[in-house]
Scaffold this active site. Structure first.
Site, PDB file in Angstrom:
ATOM      1  N   ASN A 218       0.841  -1.197   0.000  1.00  0.00           N
ATOM      2  CA  ASN A 218       0.000   0.000   0.000  1.00  0.00           C
ATOM      3  C   ASN A 218       0.876   1.247   0.000  1.00  0.00           C
ATOM      4  O   ASN A 218       2.107   1.137  -0.016  1.00  0.00           O
ATOM      5  CB  ASN A 218      -0.953  -0.026   1.205  1.00  0.00           C
ATOM      6  CG  ASN A 218      -0.181  -0.098   2.502  1.00  0.00           C
ATOM      7  OD1 ASN A 218       0.565   0.807   2.838  1.00  0.00           O
ATOM      8  ND2 ASN A 218      -0.336  -1.196   3.233  1.00  0.00           N
TER       9      ASN A 218
ATOM     10  N   ASP B 212      -4.399  -6.134   4.897  1.00  0.00           N
ATOM     11  CA  ASP B 212      -5.542  -6.853   5.459  1.00  0.00           C
ATOM     12  C   ASP B 212      -5.551  -8.296   4.970  1.00  0.00           C
ATOM     13  O   ASP B 212      -6.068  -9.184   5.641  1.00  0.00           O
ATOM     14  CB  ASP B 212      -6.846  -6.157   5.045  1.00  0.00           C
ATOM     15  CG  ASP B 212      -6.978  -4.805   5.740  1.00  0.00           C
ATOM     16  OD1 ASP B 212      -6.586  -4.737   6.925  1.00  0.00           O
ATOM     17  OD2 ASP B 212      -7.406  -3.831   5.108  1.00  0.00           O
TER      18      ASP B 212
ATOM     19  N   ASP C 245      -4.032  -9.761  12.647  1.00  0.00           N
ATOM     20  CA  ASP C 245      -4.292  -8.415  13.160  1.00  0.00           C
ATOM     21  C   ASP C 245      -3.352  -8.195  14.348  1.00  0.00           C
ATOM     22  O   ASP C 245      -3.582  -8.686  15.446  1.00  0.00           O
ATOM     23  CB  ASP C 245      -5.763  -8.252  13.570  1.00  0.00           C
ATOM     24  CG  ASP C 245      -6.092  -6.781  13.841  1.00  0.00           C
ATOM     25  OD1 ASP C 245      -5.203  -6.062  14.364  1.00  0.00           O
ATOM     26  OD2 ASP C 245      -7.199  -6.349  13.532  1.00  0.00           O
TER      27      ASP C 245
ATOM     28  N   VAL D 217      -2.292  -5.449  16.119  1.00  0.00           N
ATOM     29  CA  VAL D 217      -2.656  -4.628  17.285  1.00  0.00           C
ATOM     30  C   VAL D 217      -3.687  -5.366  18.150  1.00  0.00           C
ATOM     31  O   VAL D 217      -3.629  -5.327  19.377  1.00  0.00           O
ATOM     32  CB  VAL D 217      -3.124  -3.219  16.854  1.00  0.00           C
ATOM     33  CG1 VAL D 217      -4.514  -3.218  16.266  1.00  0.00           C
ATOM     34  CG2 VAL D 217      -3.046  -2.256  18.013  1.00  0.00           C
TER      35      VAL D 217
ATOM     36  N   LYS E 171     -13.666   1.057  15.776  1.00  0.00           N
ATOM     37  CA  LYS E 171     -12.408   0.291  15.671  1.00  0.00           C
ATOM     38  C   LYS E 171     -11.741   0.166  17.043  1.00  0.00           C
ATOM     39  O   LYS E 171     -11.220  -0.883  17.407  1.00  0.00           O
ATOM     40  CB  LYS E 171     -11.479   1.011  14.688  1.00  0.00           C
ATOM     41  CG  LYS E 171     -10.418   0.147  14.101  1.00  0.00           C
ATOM     42  CD  LYS E 171      -9.762   0.790  12.895  1.00  0.00           C
ATOM     43  CE  LYS E 171     -10.595   0.635  11.631  1.00  0.00           C
ATOM     44  NZ  LYS E 171      -9.966   1.232  10.453  1.00  0.00           N
TER      45      LYS E 171
END
Ligand code: C5P
Length: 426
Positions: free
Chosen positions: A209, A278, A305, A307, A336
């Protein structure tokens, strides 16, 4: 009494060297301990004796001086320095630094030190503007060295233009002025992720990204300034490591996850600033996928994921996440924060040239029961404000005054203590 800051002052050959004894005095006035190191050409302009007189320390000039090396060897001297200031920094010395030379004492010290290096260039304006000098400056800055000046004005050679060394008083002030948030995170251990991840499809292709890593690196630098020990786990970026920060380079989300869990036990603060993929390919093809293969289908699965995996730990650090949103920034960030069980989230609008791969940012910082807006500014300034907010919200370190006060407040609020004080009143 606070200990004196140990400044290694390198003096190189330029007419501005006549101002450097005054610089030594200004540094000492501001509480520094100064060790002067001169190059051979610097000694053509000023005598080492002048520096010895003002610094109170014998001046070092030679890598091959047996007696001086026996007192404090060059590697010891490189370790002694808390900061290296080269003033004046000549065009030749900047070129030698860019080339990584180690053929005299000062260049060797610059290679051997882990202390931050700051340069105050001083030279004729045409020499400064020369493409060779500018390329060398770019090289050393990309390696994390900082420049103070030069400034514009009258030059010793009669020219007027950019190339003057900053005045000694300003150099001393810039070097020794306490950084913003000094001591706010003293002794705390920060683990931070930054940059994009790269998910390999085959030996030549990957998914990634647009994250440049600049925001995460700025937060790492701001936390270091505030006194934290910082471990920065970063995806592939083109950025110098902030001074004093321990950097771990990774590629994929899986590698970032593994690196984070190798270090998280020691952390009391975790900041997830990375733009982690993701999805990751279910399998990395051993050979380059043929065009027909790509056109047919890519098998992807969710990436770990990171975090959330930290926030789910039984004994967890204070956890701060980021949320880059294109719409409904605050609402999305709040949900979130809840979903990922974060202690705090820093949200920003992205898209249309905002935030990604640029120098500025603005944040809305949210925590359970509160929020603060940080106005658009260079990323380092935004990072400093974020660090100040985090320092205020995270549990205080054991043994500090804030920790004892919080314990006293908690004890006073407990039902047992309330009934005790009622009995005492009766
Ligand atoms: O991508 P997303 O908007 O969910 O990112 C929100 C936060 O979660 C960010 O702090 C990011 O660093 C973190 N994150 C992560 N691992 C992922 C995805 C996101 O740590 N796989």
């Amino acid at each position: 009494m606070t200990p004196k800051k140990r400044v290694l002052l390198g003096v190189t050959g330029g007419i501005a060297a006549y101002k450097s004894p005054d610089l030594v005095r200004r540094l000492i006035e501001r509480g520094a301990d100064v060790q002067v190191v001169m190059t051979a050409s610097a000694q053509k302009f000023v005598s080492p004796l002048s520096f010895q007189a003002v610094s109170g320390r014998p001046v070092r000039t030679d890598l091959w001086d047996g007696a001086a090396e026996a007192a404090m060897g060059h590697i010891e001297l490189a370790r002694w320095a808390e900061v290296v200031l080269i003033a004046p920094a000549s065009a030749d010395f900047i070129a030698r630094l860019a080339g990584g030379r180690a053929d005299d004492l000062l260049s060797t010290l610059c290679l051997a030190t882990e202390a931050p290096i700051v340069l105050a260039p001083a030279m004729n304006r045409v020499m400064w503007a020369n493409k060779a000098t500018q390329a060398n400056v770019e090289t050393i800055v990309s390696r994390g060295m900082r420049l103070f000046g030069p400034e514009s004005g009258n030059q010793a050679c009669g020219d007027v233009g950019l190339g003057r060394m900053l005045e000694p008083a300003r150099l001393a002030e810039n070097l020794l002025e306490a950084p913003p948030n000094a001591g706010l995170l003293a002794g705390r251990q920060l683990l931070i992720t930054a940059g994009p991840t790269r998910e390999r499809l085959d030996p030549v292709r990957y998914l990634t990204n647009r994250s440049s890593g600049k925001m995460g690196f700025a937060v790492a630098a701001a936390a270091r300034e505030a006194g934290a020990h910082v471990t920065l786990v970063t995806g592939p970026v083109n950025l110098p490591t902030p001074p004093g920060v321990t950097r771990i380079d990774v590629e994929s989300a899986r590698e970032m996850h593994a690196a984070v869990h190798r270090h998280v036990a020691a952390a009391d603060l975790f900041i997830a600033a990375a733009a982690v993929a993701d999805f990751q390919p279910v399998q990395v093809a051993k050979q380059k996928i043929k065009k027909q293969g790509l056109a047919v289908k890519l098998d992807l699965e969710p990436a770990p994921d990171i975090v959330k995996s930290v926030a789910d730990m039984a004994k967890r650090p204070f956890v701060v996440g980021f949320a880059a949103e294109t719409n409904d920034v605050e609402e999305n960030a709040r949900s979130k924060m809840k979903r990922k069980k974060l202690d705090m989230i820093a949200a920003n609008q992205v898209g249309d040239g905002i935030a990604f791969d640029c120098e500025d940012n603005a944040l809305t910082v949210i925590w359970p029961g509160g929020k603060a807006d940080i106005a658009r500014a260079p990323k380092i300034d935004v990072a400093r404000e974020l660090i100040a907010l985090i320092a205020k919200r995270m549990p205080p370190a054991p043994g500090t005054a804030r920790h004892s006060a919080r314990k006293r407040r908690a004890a006073a609020a407990s039902p047992r203590s309330r009934s005790r004080s009622r009995r005492a009143r009766l």
